[in-house]
Design an enzyme around this catalytic site. Structure first.
Site, PDB file in Angstrom:
ATOM      1  N   ASN A 154       0.846  -1.193   0.000  1.00  5.87           N
ATOM      2  CA  ASN A 154       0.000   0.000   0.000  1.00  5.87           C
ATOM      3  C   ASN A 154       0.884   1.246   0.000  1.00  5.87           C
ATOM      4  O   ASN A 154       2.000   1.214   0.505  1.00  5.87           O
ATOM      5  CB  ASN A 154      -0.883   0.031   1.253  1.00  5.87           C
ATOM      6  CG  ASN A 154      -1.808  -1.158   1.335  1.00  5.87           C
ATOM      7  OD1 ASN A 154      -2.261  -1.679   0.323  1.00  5.87           O
ATOM      8  ND2 ASN A 154      -2.085  -1.600   2.540  1.00  5.87           N
ATOM      9  N   HIS A 173      -6.514   2.401  12.486  1.00  2.00           N
ATOM     10  CA  HIS A 173      -7.164   1.355  11.707  1.00  2.00           C
ATOM     11  C   HIS A 173      -6.635  -0.037  12.046  1.00  2.00           C
ATOM     12  O   HIS A 173      -5.487  -0.196  12.449  1.00  2.00           O
ATOM     13  CB  HIS A 173      -6.941   1.590  10.210  1.00  2.00           C
ATOM     14  CG  HIS A 173      -7.408   2.923   9.739  1.00  2.00           C
ATOM     15  ND1 HIS A 173      -6.758   3.628   8.753  1.00  2.00           N
ATOM     16  CD2 HIS A 173      -8.461   3.700  10.110  1.00  2.00           C
ATOM     17  CE1 HIS A 173      -7.391   4.760   8.529  1.00  2.00           C
ATOM     18  NE2 HIS A 173      -8.424   4.833   9.345  1.00  2.00           N
ATOM     19  N   LYS A 193       1.887  -5.374   9.591  1.00  2.00           N
ATOM     20  CA  LYS A 193       2.307  -4.334   8.648  1.00  2.00           C
ATOM     21  C   LYS A 193       3.776  -3.992   8.839  1.00  2.00           C
ATOM     22  O   LYS A 193       4.279  -3.984   9.957  1.00  2.00           O
ATOM     23  CB  LYS A 193       1.495  -3.046   8.871  1.00  2.00           C
ATOM     24  CG  LYS A 193       0.007  -3.208   8.685  1.00  2.00           C
ATOM     25  CD  LYS A 193      -0.727  -1.921   9.006  1.00  2.00           C
ATOM     26  CE  LYS A 193      -2.228  -2.102   8.799  1.00  2.00           C
ATOM     27  NZ  LYS A 193      -2.966  -0.864   9.068  1.00  2.00           N
ATOM     28  N   TYR A 197       3.659   0.583   2.710  1.00  4.29           N
ATOM     29  CA  TYR A 197       3.639  -0.460   3.720  1.00  4.29           C
ATOM     30  C   TYR A 197       3.180  -1.774   3.131  1.00  4.29           C
ATOM     31  O   TYR A 197       2.281  -1.846   2.304  1.00  4.29           O
ATOM     32  CB  TYR A 197       2.858  -0.069   4.970  1.00  4.29           C
ATOM     33  CG  TYR A 197       1.489   0.513   4.801  1.00  4.29           C
ATOM     34  CD1 TYR A 197       0.357  -0.252   5.068  1.00  4.29           C
ATOM     35  CD2 TYR A 197       1.312   1.841   4.424  1.00  4.29           C
ATOM     36  CE1 TYR A 197      -0.905   0.298   4.962  1.00  4.29           C
ATOM     37  CE2 TYR A 197       0.051   2.386   4.303  1.00  4.29           C
ATOM     38  CZ  TYR A 197      -1.059   1.601   4.579  1.00  4.29           C
ATOM     39  OH  TYR A 197      -2.311   2.146   4.448  1.00  4.29           O
ATOM     40  N   ASP A 238     -12.847   8.549   9.643  1.00  3.60           N
ATOM     41  CA  ASP A 238     -12.001   8.498  10.835  1.00  3.60           C
ATOM     42  C   ASP A 238     -12.534   9.382  11.963  1.00  3.60           C
ATOM     43  O   ASP A 238     -12.342   9.078  13.137  1.00  3.60           O
ATOM     44  CB  ASP A 238     -10.564   8.888  10.502  1.00  3.60           C
ATOM     45  CG  ASP A 238      -9.818   7.788   9.756  1.00  3.60           C
ATOM     46  OD1 ASP A 238     -10.371   6.677   9.598  1.00  3.60           O
ATOM     47  OD2 ASP A 238      -8.680   8.046   9.320  1.00  3.60           O
TER      48      ASP A 238
END
Length: 183
Positions: free
Chosen positions: A49, A62, A72, A132, A170
């Site tokens: 990503n 998240h 991650k 990431y 968010d």
């Protein structure tokens, strides 16, 4: 590559070995064997990503619910961010604690966040670009989050909250005590 264990179990700051010369620099941003040898953790990336954010943009916090939880490996390739992991594993000694690390194109550090943690970052530069690797595909049905300002976690983001820019999604996330987790 050097791993620095954080106060969150299996969550590491990675200081990459950077080789510089008059042409520029080179470093391995990910080496599966070295990561596994140093950490004892198996990490099998399935997706890469990338994000770009302006100053004050906060993305997070998240995570994906099981069985689609994601580990991650995060790196900042332009600018600087404050990258944050929050331990959501109820049996963990560091449950509800967080780790914050500065990631930047200057320090070339990476941050490894295991499954069972929420992740968020705040852009501290005019532009910040992150890449990431994640070990599970994105699943909208398992996508979840907690509000960045959760008082029980009490993250120090380092800037005036009036300068923080959030997405509508968010800004509407719940607190940790208001959601049921199964990590």
């Amino acid at each position: 590559m050097k791993l620095i264990q954080t106060k969150l179990k299996d969550c590491f700051i990675i200081e990459n070995s950077v080789f510089e010369d008059p042409r520029g620099y080179f470093f391995e941003g990910f080496n599966k064997k070295k990561l596994e040898d140093l950490s004892g953790i198996s990490f099998e990336p399935k997706q890469l990503n990338q994000s770009k954010s302006g100053y004050g943009v906060l993305r997070g916090l998240h995570f994906q619910l099981p069985p689609k939880s994601q580990a991650k490996l995060i790196s900042c390739i332009e600018g600087e961010v404050l990258d944050v992991a929050v331990d959501l594993r109820k049996g963990s000694d560091s449950y509800k604690q967080y780790e914050a690390v500065s990631l930047s194109e200057e320090n070339k550090k990476s941050f490894f966040i295991p499954k069972g943690m929420a992740h968020g970052f705040l852009s501290l530069s005019k532009t910040a670009k992150l890449i990431y690797l994640v070990d599970e595909f994105y699943s909208p049905a398992h996508d979840y989050g907690i509000i960045y300002s959760d008082a029980d976690i009490n993250i120090d983001w380092g800037i005036d909250s009036r300068k923080i820019i959030l997405s509508e999604k968010d800004s509407q996330l719940a607190t940790l005590k208001d959601i049921k987790l199964d990590f």
